[in-house]
Scaffold this motif. Structure first.
Motif, PDB file in Angstrom:
ATOM      1  N   VAL A  78      -0.457  -5.839   5.696  1.00  0.00           N
ATOM      2  CA  VAL A  78      -0.353  -4.466   5.202  1.00  0.00           C
ATOM      3  C   VAL A  78       0.298  -3.689   6.334  1.00  0.00           C
ATOM      4  N   THR A  79       1.522  -3.203   6.086  1.00  0.00           N
ATOM      5  CA  THR A  79       2.276  -2.540   7.146  1.00  0.00           C
ATOM      6  C   THR A  79       1.949  -1.054   7.204  1.00  0.00           C
ATOM      7  N   ASN A  80       2.246  -0.438   8.330  1.00  0.00           N
ATOM      8  CA  ASN A  80       1.993   0.994   8.500  1.00  0.00           C
ATOM      9  C   ASN A  80       2.845   1.857   7.582  1.00  0.00           C
ATOM     10  N   ASP A  81       3.959   1.313   7.071  1.00  0.00           N
ATOM     11  CA  ASP A  81       4.784   2.090   6.141  1.00  0.00           C
ATOM     12  C   ASP A  81       4.424   1.838   4.672  1.00  0.00           C
ATOM     13  N   GLY A  82       3.281   1.178   4.425  1.00  0.00           N
ATOM     14  CA  GLY A  82       2.768   1.054   3.059  1.00  0.00           C
ATOM     15  C   GLY A  82       3.237  -0.143   2.271  1.00  0.00           C
ATOM     16  N   GLU A  83       3.766  -1.149   2.949  1.00  0.00           N
ATOM     17  CA  GLU A  83       4.168  -2.361   2.245  1.00  0.00           C
ATOM     18  C   GLU A  83       3.056  -3.397   2.325  1.00  0.00           C
ATOM     19  N   PHE A  84       2.894  -4.140   1.229  1.00  0.00           N
ATOM     20  CA  PHE A  84       1.951  -5.259   1.202  1.00  0.00           C
ATOM     21  C   PHE A  84       2.764  -6.539   1.059  1.00  0.00           C
ATOM     22  N   LYS A  85       2.528  -7.486   1.979  1.00  0.00           N
ATOM     23  CA  LYS A  85       3.307  -8.724   1.989  1.00  0.00           C
ATOM     24  C   LYS A  85       2.381  -9.938   1.918  1.00  0.00           C
ATOM     25  N   GLY A  96       2.183   1.121  -8.815  1.00  0.00           N
ATOM     26  CA  GLY A  96       3.421   1.638  -8.263  1.00  0.00           C
ATOM     27  C   GLY A  96       3.323   2.396  -6.959  1.00  0.00           C
ATOM     28  N   GLY A  97       2.134   2.537  -6.408  1.00  0.00           N
ATOM     29  CA  GLY A  97       1.992   3.283  -5.158  1.00  0.00           C
ATOM     30  C   GLY A  97       2.119   2.393  -3.943  1.00  0.00           C
ATOM     31  N   LYS A  98       2.009   3.026  -2.785  1.00  0.00           N
ATOM     32  CA  LYS A  98       2.056   2.294  -1.522  1.00  0.00           C
ATOM     33  C   LYS A  98       0.694   1.653  -1.246  1.00  0.00           C
ATOM     34  N   THR A  99       0.704   0.662  -0.386  1.00  0.00           N
ATOM     35  CA  THR A  99      -0.517  -0.017   0.045  1.00  0.00           C
ATOM     36  C   THR A  99      -0.721   0.317   1.512  1.00  0.00           C
ATOM     37  N   GLY A 105     -10.183  -1.671   8.898  1.00  0.00           N
ATOM     38  CA  GLY A 105      -9.983  -2.951   8.227  1.00  0.00           C
ATOM     39  C   GLY A 105      -9.536  -4.061   9.160  1.00  0.00           C
ATOM     40  N   PRO A 106      -9.168  -5.204   8.585  1.00  0.00           N
ATOM     41  CA  PRO A 106      -8.750  -6.358   9.396  1.00  0.00           C
ATOM     42  C   PRO A 106      -7.422  -6.109  10.099  1.00  0.00           C
ATOM     43  N   THR A 107      -7.123  -6.928  11.072  1.00  0.00           N
ATOM     44  CA  THR A 107      -5.833  -6.849  11.755  1.00  0.00           C
ATOM     45  C   THR A 107      -4.853  -7.801  11.058  1.00  0.00           C
ATOM     46  N   TYR A 108      -3.584  -7.408  11.081  1.00  0.00           N
ATOM     47  CA  TYR A 108      -2.543  -8.169  10.387  1.00  0.00           C
ATOM     48  C   TYR A 108      -1.511  -8.657  11.382  1.00  0.00           C
ATOM     49  N   PRO A 109      -0.820  -9.746  11.063  1.00  0.00           N
ATOM     50  CA  PRO A 109      -0.960 -10.571   9.865  1.00  0.00           C
ATOM     51  C   PRO A 109      -2.281 -11.340   9.881  1.00  0.00           C
ATOM     52  N   LEU A 110      -2.784 -11.633   8.679  1.00  0.00           N
ATOM     53  CA  LEU A 110      -4.070 -12.289   8.488  1.00  0.00           C
ATOM     54  C   LEU A 110      -3.857 -13.523   7.616  1.00  0.00           C
TER      55      LEU A 110
END
Length: 154
Positions: A78-85, A96-99, A105-110
């Motif tokens: 989950v990126t700081n600009d709202g993308e979920f990968k 349709g919204g940002k994530t 929460g957890p640290t990424y990448p996870l």
């Protein structure tokens, strides 16, 4: 009278061990379901795949409904600009919204371990999900949603 008793006993046993009913609380799954809807779950189906709706318990004991978006072995971010990968590929939100990430929460990448799933609400702006509670273990999944009954606003 005995037949009615047997039928009632069988129905109770089925709902106690095989099926469950859960009242959806909050709007974290909007537009798929909303506050006051009822989810019928299968407690025996443990073959979870991406896009399945599940009822699970957070580590604090809160009962939540969410969508499986990643499974064991997947790497999520989950990126700081709202993308979920998932595994490097951007995944759109159902609503349709940002994530947005959650601060605690957890640290990424996870990377998810055996029996771990990443579960998100469809309405990411108001959902309490894996971004806050971390991966959901299969033991925390109370059931796979097999039907939603729209009871809100009735």
């Amino acid at each position: 009278m005995a037949k009615l008793f047997v039928a009632f006993t069988v129905a109770c046993a089925l709902f106690a061990g095989v099926f469950g009913l859960v009242i959806v609380r909050g709007d974290g799954m909007t537009p798929t379901s909303g506050d006051g809807d009822v989810a019928l779950t299968s407690r025996t189906d443990r073959n979870l795949v991406a896009n399945d709706l599940v009822v699970y318990r957070s580590t604090s004991g809160q009962q939540l409904v969410g969508r499986v978006v990643a499974q064991p072995g997947d790497t999520v971010e989950v990126t700081n600009d709202g993308e979920f990968k998932v595994n490097g590929a951007t995944q759109p939100s159902k609503a349709g919204g940002k994530t947005e990430p959650v601060e605690s929460g957890p640290t990424y990448p996870l990377t998810l371990g055996d029996g771990e799933y990443f579960v998100l609400g469809d309405n990411r702006a108001s959902a309490v999900d894996s971004r806050a509670v971390g991966p959901v273990g299969i033991s925390g999944v109370e059931g796979k949603v097999i039907a939603l009954l729209r009871l809100r606003a009735i």
